[in-house]
Design a protein around this motif. Structure first.
Motif, PDB file in Angstrom:
ATOM      1  N   ARG A  59       0.825  -1.207   0.000  1.00 21.53           N
ATOM      2  CA  ARG A  59       0.000   0.000   0.000  1.00 21.53           C
ATOM      3  C   ARG A  59       0.858   1.257   0.000  1.00 21.53           C
ATOM      4  NH1 ARG A  59      -2.186  -0.375   4.896  1.00 21.53           N
ATOM      5  NH2 ARG A  59      -0.699   1.105   5.763  1.00 21.53           N
ATOM      6  N   GLU A  60       1.836   1.325   0.915  1.00 21.85           N
ATOM      7  CA  GLU A  60       2.621   2.542   1.070  1.00 21.85           C
ATOM      8  C   GLU A  60       3.683   2.704  -0.019  1.00 21.85           C
ATOM      9  OE1 GLU A  60       2.438   5.179   3.006  1.00 21.85           O
ATOM     10  OE2 GLU A  60       0.630   4.438   3.984  1.00 21.85           O
ATOM     11  N   GLU A  61       4.482   1.664  -0.246  1.00 24.91           N
ATOM     12  CA  GLU A  61       5.639   1.796  -1.128  1.00 24.91           C
ATOM     13  C   GLU A  61       5.282   1.661  -2.608  1.00 24.91           C
ATOM     14  OE1 GLU A  61       8.766   2.649  -0.450  1.00 24.91           O
ATOM     15  OE2 GLU A  61       8.192   2.985   1.626  1.00 24.91           O
ATOM     16  N   LEU A  62       4.263   0.871  -2.910  1.00 27.85           N
ATOM     17  CA  LEU A  62       3.904   0.675  -4.313  1.00 27.85           C
ATOM     18  C   LEU A  62       2.725   1.547  -4.723  1.00 27.85           C
ATOM     19  CD1 LEU A  62       4.342  -3.189  -4.751  1.00 27.85           C
ATOM     20  CD2 LEU A  62       6.044  -1.357  -4.863  1.00 27.85           C
ATOM     21  N   ALA A  95       6.363  -4.892 -11.675  1.00 26.46           N
ATOM     22  CA  ALA A  95       5.013  -5.341 -11.322  1.00 26.46           C
ATOM     23  C   ALA A  95       3.945  -4.316 -11.697  1.00 26.46           C
ATOM     24  CB  ALA A  95       4.938  -5.634  -9.822  1.00 26.46           C
ATOM     25  N   GLY A  96       4.355  -3.270 -12.469  1.00 25.32           N
ATOM     26  CA  GLY A  96       3.403  -2.246 -12.888  1.00 25.32           C
ATOM     27  C   GLY A  96       3.544  -0.943 -12.132  1.00 25.32           C
ATOM     28  N   ILE A  97       4.745  -0.704 -11.605  1.00 21.81           N
ATOM     29  CA  ILE A  97       4.980   0.453 -10.743  1.00 21.81           C
ATOM     30  C   ILE A  97       5.865   1.463 -11.451  1.00 21.81           C
ATOM     31  CG2 ILE A  97       5.844   1.181  -8.491  1.00 21.81           C
ATOM     32  CD1 ILE A  97       3.413  -0.768  -8.455  1.00 21.81           C
ATOM     33  N   PRO A  98       5.414   2.679 -11.680  1.00 23.81           N
ATOM     34  CA  PRO A  98       4.135   3.251 -11.240  1.00 23.81           C
ATOM     35  C   PRO A  98       3.026   3.217 -12.290  1.00 23.81           C
ATOM     36  CG  PRO A  98       5.528   5.028 -11.995  1.00 23.81           C
ATOM     37  CD  PRO A  98       6.321   3.748 -12.202  1.00 23.81           C
ATOM     38  N   ASP A 217       6.803  14.889  -0.854  1.00 23.20           N
ATOM     39  CA  ASP A 217       6.710  14.057   0.349  1.00 23.20           C
ATOM     40  C   ASP A 217       5.289  13.593   0.649  1.00 23.20           C
ATOM     41  OD1 ASP A 217       5.587  16.432   1.142  1.00 23.20           O
ATOM     42  OD2 ASP A 217       6.919  16.757   2.846  1.00 23.20           O
ATOM     43  N   LYS A 218       4.362  13.910  -0.245  1.00 21.25           N
ATOM     44  CA  LYS A 218       2.973  13.491  -0.056  1.00 21.25           C
ATOM     45  C   LYS A 218       2.437  12.998  -1.381  1.00 21.25           C
ATOM     46  CE  LYS A 218       1.762  16.624   3.760  1.00 21.25           C
ATOM     47  NZ  LYS A 218       3.146  17.035   4.003  1.00 21.25           N
ATOM     48  N   PRO A 219       1.478  12.081  -1.316  1.00 26.39           N
ATOM     49  CA  PRO A 219       0.861  11.481  -0.126  1.00 26.39           C
ATOM     50  C   PRO A 219       1.722  10.368   0.468  1.00 26.39           C
ATOM     51  CG  PRO A 219      -0.124  10.553  -2.097  1.00 26.39           C
ATOM     52  CD  PRO A 219       0.826  11.615  -2.571  1.00 26.39           C
ATOM     53  N   GLY A 220       1.227   9.834   1.586  1.00 23.89           N
ATOM     54  CA  GLY A 220       1.855   8.677   2.209  1.00 23.89           C
ATOM     55  C   GLY A 220       2.852   9.013   3.288  1.00 23.89           C
ATOM     56  N   THR A 221       3.383   7.965   3.893  1.00 21.91           N
ATOM     57  CA  THR A 221       4.327   8.096   4.992  1.00 21.91           C
ATOM     58  C   THR A 221       5.731   7.665   4.598  1.00 21.91           C
ATOM     59  OG1 THR A 221       3.757   5.861   5.776  1.00 21.91           O
ATOM     60  CG2 THR A 221       2.504   7.722   6.695  1.00 21.91           C
ATOM     61  N   SER A 222       5.945   7.302   3.336  1.00 18.57           N
ATOM     62  CA  SER A 222       7.272   6.923   2.868  1.00 18.57           C
ATOM     63  C   SER A 222       8.190   8.134   2.880  1.00 18.57           C
ATOM     64  CB  SER A 222       7.186   6.353   1.450  1.00 18.57           C
ATOM     65  OG  SER A 222       6.385   5.190   1.411  1.00 18.57           O
ATOM     66  N   PRO A 223       9.502   7.910   2.882  1.00 16.77           N
ATOM     67  CA  PRO A 223      10.440   9.042   2.828  1.00 16.77           C
ATOM     68  C   PRO A 223      10.184   9.895   1.585  1.00 16.77           C
ATOM     69  CG  PRO A 223      11.582   7.004   3.367  1.00 16.77           C
ATOM     70  CD  PRO A 223      10.193   6.612   2.989  1.00 16.77           C
TER      71      PRO A 223
END
Length: 259
Positions: A59-62, A95-98, A217-223
């Motif tokens: 959820r967060e990284e991909l 795997a389809g990222i992004p 730095d948004k969205p999410g909590t990843s660096p």
């Protein structure tokens, strides 16, 4: 598709992340994200699709981190609306990222996913069929080859690639796909300035304006990511991209006079 309470809760963070970027995911898109997640978890047990094995990491990284490519950073930087009706390609999509994330979030985006490993592209075909996605092309091949083909060379409004190489190599693998006026968008980890300077001569040679680098730095909590933008301002010489493997073995780095 019906979600359990836990699934619904974690999917809400993806919905909220998209909303932060001005993208409202309807019930169909939410179901597509959920099924995509299930397929990643299922197929990762059979072969190495991604190093992220838990739903929290997927959820967060991909998912959420990929949405940062759509970040409305202002000025000439693309917003979600800017992508509407555009043709895009994701180089080394894995795997389809992004690219797959962008396609689900923005259904009208014409997306091509390119990867050199057959197991990955077979997986992406499965995802596309399961999610009933249209306007999506999946190609098993190398950027060096496809970048010389008439139907793909300088045919894309948007070119993206995530964490597949240093910028000096990525320049040759991505810029030839962008049409004049198109944009190459490369999410990188923070501290990318040395790479940007190293790749500056290559980017200019291949036809872009100097890179614009913005912290996202948004969205999410990843660096935070350093988002690198190259705007294509002139055509790329037919010499580029060079043969398979050459951009990696001998990237277009300006050598000093004493070397």
């Amino acid at each position: 598709m019906n979600f359990t309470r836990g699934e619904s809760h974690v999917l809400e963070s993806v919905v909220a992340a998209a909303q932060l970027l001005g993208v409202d995911l309807d019930a169909k898109q939410q179901a597509q994200f959920q099924r995509y997640r299930e397929l990643i978890e299922l197929r990762s047990k059979q072969f190495n699709l991604t190093g992220h094995k838990t739903w929290d990491k997927i959820r967060e990284e991909l998912f959420i981190r990929s949405l940062r490519v759509l970040s409305p950073a202002g000025g000439n930087v693309p917003t979600p609306e800017w992508f509407a009706g555009k043709r895009a390609i994701d180089i080394g999509t894995g795997a389809g990222i992004p690219g797959m994330i962008m396609k689900i979030a923005l259904p009208d985006l014409q997306m091509t996913l390119l990867d050199s490993i057959g197991k990955r592209t077979n997986f992406l075909i499965e995802v596309a069929n399961e999610l009933e996605l249209t306007g999506l092309e999946i190609i098993n091949g190398r950027a060096e080859d496809l970048g010389q083909e008439r139907g793909h060379r300088e045919q894309y409004d948007v070119v993206v690639a995530r964490a597949v190489a240093r910028l000096a190599e990525l320049a040759e693998l991505t810029i030839p796909f962008a049409k004049v006026g198109g944009t190459v968008i490369l999410p990188k980890s923070q501290g990318v300035q040395d790479e940007v300077e190293e790749a500056a001569a290559a980017a200019e040679l291949l036809g872009t304006a100097p890179a614009l680098v913005l912290e996202v730095d948004k969205p999410g909590t990843s660096p935070p990511d350093d988002m690198v933008y190259w705007m294509k301002i002139s055509t790329t010489h037919r010499e580029f991209p060079r043969r398979v493997g050459i951009p990696h073995q001998s990237p277009l780095i300006l050598q000093s006079d004493d070397e």
